[in-house]
Write a protein that holds these residues in place. Structure first.
Motif, short mmCIF file in Angstrom:
data_model
loop_
_atom_site.label_atom_id
_atom_site.label_comp_id
_atom_site.label_asym_id
_atom_site.label_seq_id
_atom_site.Cartn_x
_atom_site.Cartn_y
_atom_site.Cartn_z
N LEU A 160 -25.27 -22.65 -19.56
CA LEU A 160 -24.57 -23.39 -20.61
C LEU A 160 -23.81 -22.38 -21.46
O LEU A 160 -24.40 -21.62 -22.22
CB LEU A 160 -25.57 -24.17 -21.46
CG LEU A 160 -24.98 -25.09 -22.54
CD1 LEU A 160 -24.06 -26.14 -21.93
CD2 LEU A 160 -26.11 -25.76 -23.34
N ARG A 168 -30.64 -26.18 -10.51
CA ARG A 168 -30.89 -26.42 -11.94
C ARG A 168 -31.04 -25.10 -12.69
O ARG A 168 -30.46 -24.89 -13.75
CB ARG A 168 -32.17 -27.24 -12.12
CG ARG A 168 -32.02 -28.71 -11.81
CD ARG A 168 -33.37 -29.37 -11.89
NE ARG A 168 -33.35 -30.80 -11.71
CZ ARG A 168 -34.38 -31.47 -11.23
NH1 ARG A 168 -35.48 -30.83 -10.87
NH2 ARG A 168 -34.33 -32.78 -11.09
N GLU A 169 -31.84 -24.19 -12.10
CA GLU A 169 -32.10 -22.91 -12.79
C GLU A 169 -30.86 -22.04 -12.88
O GLU A 169 -30.79 -21.14 -13.71
CB GLU A 169 -33.21 -22.15 -12.06
CG GLU A 169 -34.60 -22.66 -12.31
CD GLU A 169 -35.65 -21.69 -11.77
OE1 GLU A 169 -36.78 -22.12 -11.56
OE2 GLU A 169 -35.32 -20.51 -11.56
N PRO A 222 -30.78 -26.44 -19.50
CA PRO A 222 -30.29 -25.25 -18.80
C PRO A 222 -30.89 -23.97 -19.39
O PRO A 222 -31.05 -23.85 -20.60
CB PRO A 222 -28.78 -25.30 -19.04
CG PRO A 222 -28.61 -26.13 -20.27
CD PRO A 222 -29.73 -27.12 -20.26
N LEU A 245 -20.12 -25.87 -19.04
CA LEU A 245 -21.27 -25.55 -18.18
C LEU A 245 -20.79 -24.76 -16.97
O LEU A 245 -19.91 -25.22 -16.23
CB LEU A 245 -21.94 -26.85 -17.71
CG LEU A 245 -23.14 -26.69 -16.77
CD1 LEU A 245 -24.33 -26.04 -17.51
CD2 LEU A 245 -23.57 -28.04 -16.21
N MET A 276 -27.82 -23.00 -13.55
CA MET A 276 -26.81 -23.51 -14.49
C MET A 276 -26.80 -22.67 -15.78
O MET A 276 -27.86 -22.41 -16.36
CB MET A 276 -27.11 -24.96 -14.85
CG MET A 276 -27.12 -25.90 -13.66
SD MET A 276 -25.46 -26.26 -13.07
CE MET A 276 -25.78 -26.42 -11.30
N CYS A 335 -32.65 -31.82 -17.27
CA CYS A 335 -32.87 -30.38 -17.07
C CYS A 335 -32.25 -29.66 -18.27
O CYS A 335 -31.07 -29.85 -18.58
CB CYS A 335 -32.20 -29.90 -15.78
SG CYS A 335 -32.03 -28.11 -15.68
N VAL A 355 -28.49 -31.69 -15.94
CA VAL A 355 -28.21 -30.91 -17.16
C VAL A 355 -27.45 -31.77 -18.16
O VAL A 355 -27.80 -31.84 -19.33
CB VAL A 355 -27.41 -29.64 -16.83
CG1 VAL A 355 -26.87 -28.98 -18.09
CG2 VAL A 355 -28.28 -28.66 -16.04
N SER A 403 -29.22 -22.98 -24.62
CA SER A 403 -30.29 -23.93 -24.27
C SER A 403 -30.14 -25.15 -25.17
O SER A 403 -29.44 -25.10 -26.19
CB SER A 403 -31.65 -23.26 -24.49
OG SER A 403 -32.69 -24.22 -24.38
N THR A 455 -30.13 -17.36 -12.32
CA THR A 455 -31.46 -17.89 -12.66
C THR A 455 -32.30 -16.81 -13.35
O THR A 455 -33.24 -17.12 -14.06
CB THR A 455 -32.24 -18.33 -11.42
OG1 THR A 455 -32.56 -17.16 -10.63
CG2 THR A 455 -31.44 -19.30 -10.56
#
Ligand code: GLC
Length: 719
Positions: A373, A368-369, A548, A525, A371, A546, A541, A601, A109
């Motif tokens: 990509l 979520r934070e 990423p 991911l 993840m 969300c 995501v 992102s 994160t």
């Protein structure tokens, strides 16, 4: 409880200063009772109960649940001569009941606030059921993904690792250990456990004093000196010839004399007894003498202090003052935790502390934070929620154990939202969600490949969830290969061959050398083991709820043969290049598969206006750096702005870059933000040939990046 009519003894009077209470209690204790405080056992057997009644146990670990901690504590407080409460320890690593992403995921994160909050929630839940002490955070810097415990830390970098260590300790301990929702932290494993040769757990460590102090000690120093961790844990490994649990240099000269640490040191599990295996003790008594004289205050589950220390004191091999020193540290912490005033669980609090709505929401947000990509060719992601059909495939697609990771504490698989459940819950009601396991996460059977391919063929998108089982990383879980275990890579290839677009979701506790996927699969991911709300986070995501913003805290190698491979490497005399006679491999590129700090992102960020101002020189010196970041894409997103520094010429060769600042920011489309960093003199310093921290005159290069490789702005300044 040691009361003999009339006024309470000083040690039982909360209005008295802690130091006086400790002095009073020490005076009353027999040698056996003192040594008892230095002994920790796992569980609460009849034998333990007998020892507790004799006042010969200081701590228990792995006693969970309010009823069990209460039963043991009542015996200690009400049936022993002095009524000294036990301190209950537990591995509350990334959650107690509300399980968050594993630490490597939390580090992804790059948001210390998220880590602080996760630790604070874990502390409140654990404390509500009578736990006073967690054996966390693990702050071991690790650069070898073969080492299973890389999952439990914050990756390869001391700067990021220090920030995460501080946040975790502050989260666990809060502002005051007297607060009933806090528990005492234990940054571990002191020290350099992550440098085990061959990436093999418990193996030998031999690093230079400079590397020890520039790479492995910084997160401990921040956790202990800056964040005030109340304990630390001595490691299993040999450190430069002397096991870490008998190493006076690290345990006393550095920890006590240089840093002024006032808390206590617990050994790792039987690490004192294992000094015999290390060959630096011939008997338990010698092991006890080595450890206690080096600075280990408490023997975890070794029963070595219990059986040997008293005789060593009587023989003069160990001074009773040494015992008093250790016991004083342990009692001081028990008093800081107010265990004498509040030894028992509050059943009312315990009943409503676990998995509240807010705590579960925090676990979802953290997932979520976390993840990352890794790839998104052709912007395959995010996919529309009303996609006609989606196939969820893979051995981990509906697995409810893996998301809990290798240290799952009181986490319950029944509480886990799997990826399949997350996709079903977030997709539109009209979307057909198909499922096929495809294969197991290990083993060679491809029997279900055909079914997986057919299932994928019926869908407009295939989400293939692959990776490791939870117990393939963590303690004693090292791997000689970094490939996807079993036939999982072939499963990905099989699904890919159907022509249906593939999104690969990784669920793993270490970097994986997924070279084939990196080349062929359009979207990848990195989800790590993402906790009990990971399934929702992954679906959010994929469907774009969300965007990423996570970044890798650890380099992904192309092949295990590249290990160790990390971003802050030295330049060497022949830096890698296409020229033959340079530092590289004949059979693989020298670059990583995915670099430290990498993460994509759904939007794009533009960097501009870099300004560097040298404000002051000398110890109070400061360098101010500012720049502008703009979201030039179509949706809100998070960006982790990273500041790297290089000291171009110095008396000791410096790394090609070192992380010296980072900020995770959220920008709406079109929004511009000025991001500022203040480099302290310490950030510019290194250990010179005389092992002094210095800043030498010369040119420093500042590199601002979206990853350690994706450098957007750079400039230099002179010192
Ligand atoms: C284990 C681990 C350590 C853990 C301790 C208690 O062996 O090395 O990280 O905290 O024992 O479970």
């Amino acid at each position: 409880m040691g009361r003999s009519g009339g006024r309470k003894p000083i040690y039982l009077r909360p209005t008295q200063p802690i130091e006086k209470r400790v002095d009073d209690l020490l005076r009353r204790m027999t040698l056996e009772e003192k040594i008892g405080q230095m002994c920790q056992y796992s569980g609460f057997s009849e034998a333990h109960e007998a020892l507790v009644k004799q006042g010969r146990v200081g701590s228990l670990l792995n006693v969970t649940g309010a009823k069990n901690t209460e039963r043991a504590q009542k015996i200690a407080v009400e049936q022993s001569r002095l009524g000294i409460p036990l301190i209950f320890g537990l591995d509350v690593i990334h959650g107690y009941s509300t399980i968050f992403p594993i630490p490597l995921g939390l580090a992804s994160t790059w948001n210390p606030e998220t880590v602080r909050k996760a630790s604070s929630i874990a502390a409140a839940e654990a404390a509500s059921e009578g736990i006073h002490w967690t054996f966390a955070p693990m702050v071991d810097i690790a650069r070898d993904p073969r080492w299973g415990r890389i999952a439990e830390g914050a990756g390869e970098d001391p700067y990021l690792g220090s920030a995460m260590a501080q946040a975790a300790v502050e989260g666990f301990q809060g502002r005051d250990l007297a607060d009933p929702d806090t528990i005492v932290a234990c940054p571990k494993h002191y020290v350099a456990y992550g440098a085990a040769e061959g990436g093999r757990d418990y193996n030998t460590v031999d690093v230079s004093e400079r590397v020890l102090r520039e790479v492995y000690l910084p997160p401990f120093k921040v956790a202990i000196v800056k964040a005030g961790a109340g304990t630390t844990m001595s490691a299993f490994n040999e450190l430069n010839g002397v096991p870490a649990s008998a190493n006076r240099h690290s345990l006393t000269e550095i920890l006590r004399e240089e840093w002024g640490f006032k808390g206590f040191v617990v050994s790792d599990w039987n690490a004192v007894g294992e000094l015999i295996n290390h060959g630096i003790a011939g008997t338990s008594a010698e092991a006890a003498k080595e450890a206690v004289n080096a600075g280990v205050d408490m023997d975890m589950c070794g029963n070595v202090y219990q059986t040997s220390l008293a005789q060593l004191v009587r023989d003069g091999a160990v001074l009773e003052e040494k015992i008093d020193e250790s016991v004083r540290r342990i009692l001081t912490l028990k008093l800081r935790l107010r265990l004498f005033e509040r030894p028992y669980v509050d059943p009312e609090r315990a009943s409503k502390a676990l998995q509240t709505k807010e705590k579960l929401e925090a676990a979802l947000q953290a997932a979520r934070e976390s993840m990352v990509l890794l790839k998104n060719e052709g912007s395959l992601l995010p996919v529309k929620k009303d996609i006609e059909s989606v196939a969820v495939i893979g051995p981990l697609a509906d697995d409810r154990n893996a998301p809990l990771g290798s240290w799952s504490c009181r986490g319950n698989p029944e509480d886990v939202v799997t990826v399949l459940e997350g996709i079903k819950s977030r997709a539109s009601p009209r979307t057909k969600v198909l499922y096929a396991k495809g294969c197991e996460s290990e083993g060679n059977s491809k029997e279900e490949f055909e079914n997986a391919a057919e299932t994928a063929g019926e869908a407009g998108l295939a989400i293939v969830v692959v990776g490791e089982k939870a117990d393939m990383s963590g303690e004693a879980a090292c791997r000689a290969s970094l490939n996807l275990p079993g036939v999982q890579e072939e499963l990905v290839e099989t699904v890919h061959e159907t022509g249906v677009p593939v999104v690969e979701v990784l669920m793993n506790g270490r970097p994986l050398s997924i070279s084939w996927s990196a080349e062929h699969v359009p979207a990848i991911l990195e989800a790590w083991f993402s906790g009990i709300r990971g399934g929702f986070a992954i679906a959010d995501v994929i469907f774009g709820d969300c965007n990423p913003g996570g970044k890798l805290p650890i380099t992904f190698p192309r092949a295990v043969g590249q290990v160790p491979i990390y971003y802050s490497h030295k330049n060497t005399g022949r830096p890698p290049s296409p020229e033959r006679w340079t530092s590289k491999y004949l059979d693989a590129p020298w670059t990583p598969l995915f670099p430290f700090g990498h993460g994509l992102s759904y939007t794009q960020f533009e960097y501009s206006d870099l300004h560097i101002t040298l404000k002051r020189r000398g110890k109070a010196g400061k360098v101010e750096v500012s720049l502008t970041v703009e979201n030039i894409g179509g949706c809100q997103g998070d960006e982790v702005v990273q500041l790297y520094l290089r000291d171009l010429v110095a008396s000791i060769g410096r790394p090609v870059k070192e992380l010296k600042g980072f900020k995770r920011i959220t920008l709406k489309p079109g929004e511009r933000r000025t991001v500022s960093f203040a480099l302290a003199w310490q950030d510019l310093s290194f250990l010179n040939r005389e092992m002094q921290w210095v800043v030498e005159p010369g040119t420093f290069r500042v590199m601002i990046g979206s990853s350690s490789e994706d450098i957007r702005l750079s400039d230099s300044f002179e010192v």
